[in-house]
Design a protein around this motif. Structure first.
Motif, short mmCIF file in Angstrom:
data_model
loop_
_atom_site.label_atom_id
_atom_site.label_comp_id
_atom_site.label_asym_id
_atom_site.label_seq_id
_atom_site.Cartn_x
_atom_site.Cartn_y
_atom_site.Cartn_z
N SER A 194 0.82 -1.22 0.00
CA SER A 194 0.00 0.00 0.00
C SER A 194 0.85 1.26 0.00
O SER A 194 0.34 2.36 -0.21
N GLY A 195 2.16 1.12 0.25
CA GLY A 195 3.05 2.26 0.32
C GLY A 195 3.38 2.67 1.74
O GLY A 195 4.35 3.40 1.97
N ARG A 196 2.60 2.21 2.70
CA ARG A 196 2.85 2.54 4.11
C ARG A 196 4.08 1.77 4.60
O ARG A 196 4.27 0.60 4.25
N THR A 197 4.93 2.41 5.40
CA THR A 197 6.13 1.78 5.94
C THR A 197 5.99 1.55 7.43
O THR A 197 5.63 2.47 8.17
N VAL A 198 6.22 0.31 7.86
CA VAL A 198 6.26 -0.02 9.28
C VAL A 198 7.70 0.15 9.74
O VAL A 198 8.59 -0.59 9.32
N ARG A 199 7.91 1.14 10.58
CA ARG A 199 9.27 1.46 10.99
C ARG A 199 9.61 0.74 12.29
O ARG A 199 8.97 0.93 13.32
N THR A 200 10.60 -0.14 12.22
CA THR A 200 11.07 -0.88 13.38
C THR A 200 12.51 -1.31 13.14
O THR A 200 12.90 -1.58 12.00
N ASP A 201 13.30 -1.33 14.20
CA ASP A 201 14.69 -1.77 14.07
C ASP A 201 14.84 -3.25 14.43
O ASP A 201 15.95 -3.75 14.55
N ARG A 202 13.72 -3.97 14.59
CA ARG A 202 13.78 -5.38 14.98
C ARG A 202 14.54 -6.21 13.96
O ARG A 202 15.19 -7.18 14.30
N TRP A 203 14.40 -5.86 12.68
CA TRP A 203 14.99 -6.67 11.62
C TRP A 203 16.04 -5.87 10.84
O TRP A 203 16.18 -6.02 9.63
N ALA A 204 16.77 -5.05 11.58
CA ALA A 204 17.76 -4.18 10.93
C ALA A 204 18.83 -4.99 10.21
O ALA A 204 19.39 -4.54 9.20
N THR A 205 19.13 -6.20 10.70
CA THR A 205 20.20 -7.01 10.09
C THR A 205 19.71 -7.82 8.89
O THR A 205 20.52 -8.40 8.18
N GLN A 206 18.41 -7.85 8.65
CA GLN A 206 17.89 -8.61 7.51
C GLN A 206 18.20 -7.90 6.20
O GLN A 206 18.15 -6.68 6.11
N GLY B 268 -7.46 1.51 15.57
CA GLY B 268 -6.71 2.70 15.94
C GLY B 268 -5.31 2.29 16.36
O GLY B 268 -4.66 1.50 15.68
N GLY B 269 -4.86 2.75 17.48
CA GLY B 269 -3.53 2.38 17.95
C GLY B 269 -2.47 3.35 17.47
O GLY B 269 -2.67 4.13 16.54
N GLU B 270 -1.30 3.30 18.11
CA GLU B 270 -0.25 4.27 17.81
C GLU B 270 0.40 4.03 16.45
O GLU B 270 0.73 4.95 15.73
N CYS B 271 0.61 2.76 16.10
CA CYS B 271 1.31 2.42 14.85
C CYS B 271 0.28 1.88 13.85
O CYS B 271 -0.09 0.71 13.90
N THR B 272 -0.21 2.75 12.97
CA THR B 272 -1.21 2.33 12.00
C THR B 272 -0.57 1.39 10.98
O THR B 272 0.46 1.70 10.39
N GLY C 28 -4.14 -0.84 13.77
CA GLY C 28 -2.76 -0.62 14.19
C GLY C 28 -2.22 -1.82 14.94
O GLY C 28 -2.95 -2.75 15.30
N VAL C 29 -0.91 -1.82 15.20
CA VAL C 29 -0.27 -2.93 15.87
C VAL C 29 1.00 -2.43 16.53
O VAL C 29 1.67 -1.52 16.02
N ASP C 30 1.33 -3.01 17.67
CA ASP C 30 2.62 -2.75 18.30
C ASP C 30 3.66 -3.53 17.50
O ASP C 30 3.52 -4.74 17.32
N PRO C 31 4.72 -2.88 16.99
CA PRO C 31 5.72 -3.59 16.18
C PRO C 31 6.30 -4.83 16.85
O PRO C 31 6.74 -5.76 16.16
N ILE C 32 6.28 -4.89 18.19
CA ILE C 32 6.83 -6.06 18.88
C ILE C 32 5.99 -7.30 18.60
O ILE C 32 6.46 -8.43 18.74
#
Length: 352
Positions: A255-267, A284-288, A334-338
């Protein structure tokens, strides 16, 4: 009690190979559940362990003894079938006693063993009844009693609850689990129902197309699925999967939306699938994560499942059962990136 080992177990029917090198170690006293869709090979594996079919190659070891060339009665196993397989013209007592027909124990010892098993299964007051006078759950207990009376090294259960109604299945799940806690025998249980697997097993063996996909505790296979098949098979409703791409900034969805998280920075950058369980999707939620329109609701009392049409296809989320959103309403999920899972888009393997 005994341990059980399967080493590179292969089964073919003519030129068609249905089991492709099954390897598994079952510990003494462990409750193992094989689960998977129809035709995945779980019942075939059980029949090979029981000696009801011959292996094409590989070895089966029970209590440190290879049993490939032994007859079923020589393997020290007992099997409980889906259709009970009890004798309608015999009383409950005689059906249970049938398991001792080849025993050389004295008559008094056999009688004591029958009474012991009937007590464990809470069937002492039913011993004189015929199967036609019993409920479905009671008949299944008779079948279990006939297996128990021999005190086998390994119990084998082949979808024993599938013929029962929902309430009886729940009751029998608890009874079999309590039975295992009391007697401690090694149990191998086959089912197509992932709820049975999750609620009963010490470890679950998840199969697909004659291959083991993952072996682990219920917690491990639910929270750390090895691939997208396990992720969607274990858990009800199934995990949602969204197509995306790993970028330096995070996971960019189609969709073009980016989920920003450093969980998979090494991938490494590349095509991926982002997984999220319905329980973790929040209205709703903080991270759409995505937006869509509600097309269907399933009220379940304390909660309501909502089906949401999005540009990633239909997603499932949970909402408060008292105040669910209306069909036709547009919402943001929304979802918590964790709580996100990451899988390779090509082979489906977990990258989390």
């Amino acid at each position: 009690m005994a341990n059980l080992a399967l080493h590179n177990l292969v089964k073919s029917y003519g030129k068609t190979e249905v089991l492709h090198g099954i390897n598994l170690e079952v510990q003494d006293g462990e409750f193992i559940v094989f689960v998977g869709p129809s035709g995945c090979g779980k019942s075939t594996t059980l029949r090979l362990i029981a000696g009801l079919e011959e292996t094409t190659s590989g070895t089966i070891v029970i209590d440190e003894r290879e049993v490939n060339n032994l007859e079923p009665k020589e393997r020290d196993i007992a099997m409980v079938f889906q259709n009970y397989a009890i004798y309608p013209h015999m009383s409950v007592k005689k059906n249970i006693a049938f398991g001792l027909r080849s025993s050389k124990a004295s008559k008094a010892a056999k009688e004591a063993r029958i009474q012991e098993v009937a007590t464990i299964l809470d069937m002492v007051n039913l011993l004189d009844r015929k199967p036609s006078q019993l409920s479905g759950g009671q008949r299944q207990r008779v079948a279990i009693g006939r297996a128990m009376v021999r005190d086998p090294a390994v119990f084998l259960f082949d979808e024993p609850l599938s013929n029962l109604d929902a309430q009886l299945r729940t009751q029998m799940r608890l009874e079999i689990k309590k039975l295992h806690q009391r007697v401690g025998n090694t149990i191998v249980f086959v089912t197509h129902d992932q709820v049975e697997a999750m609620t009963m097993a010490d470890r679950i063996v998840i199969m697909k197309d004659g291959h083991i996909q993952q072996v682990g505790t219920p917690e491990e296979v639910y929270h750390n699925p090895a691939n997208t098949f396990v992720a969607q098979f274990i858990g009800a409703p199934s995990m949602n999967l969204l197509a995306g791409e790993k970028t330096p900034d995070g996971i960019r969805l189609s969709s073009g939306r980016t989920v920003r998280t450093d969980r998979w920075a090494t991938q490494q950058p590349g095509k991926v699938q982002l997984g999220v369980r319905p329980d973790d999707l929040q209205i709703g939620g903080e991270c759409t994560l995505i937006e869509g329109q509600i097309t269907l609701r399933e009220p379940l009392g304390s909660e309501t499942l909502i089906y949401v049409s999005t540009d990633q296809g239909e997603l499932i989320a949970r909402a408060d059962g008292r105040y669910p959103p209306a069909v036709g309403e547009s919402i943001l999920l929304g979802v918590d990136p964790i709580d996100l899972y990451l899988f390779d888009a090509v082979d489906g393997k977990s990258l989390s």
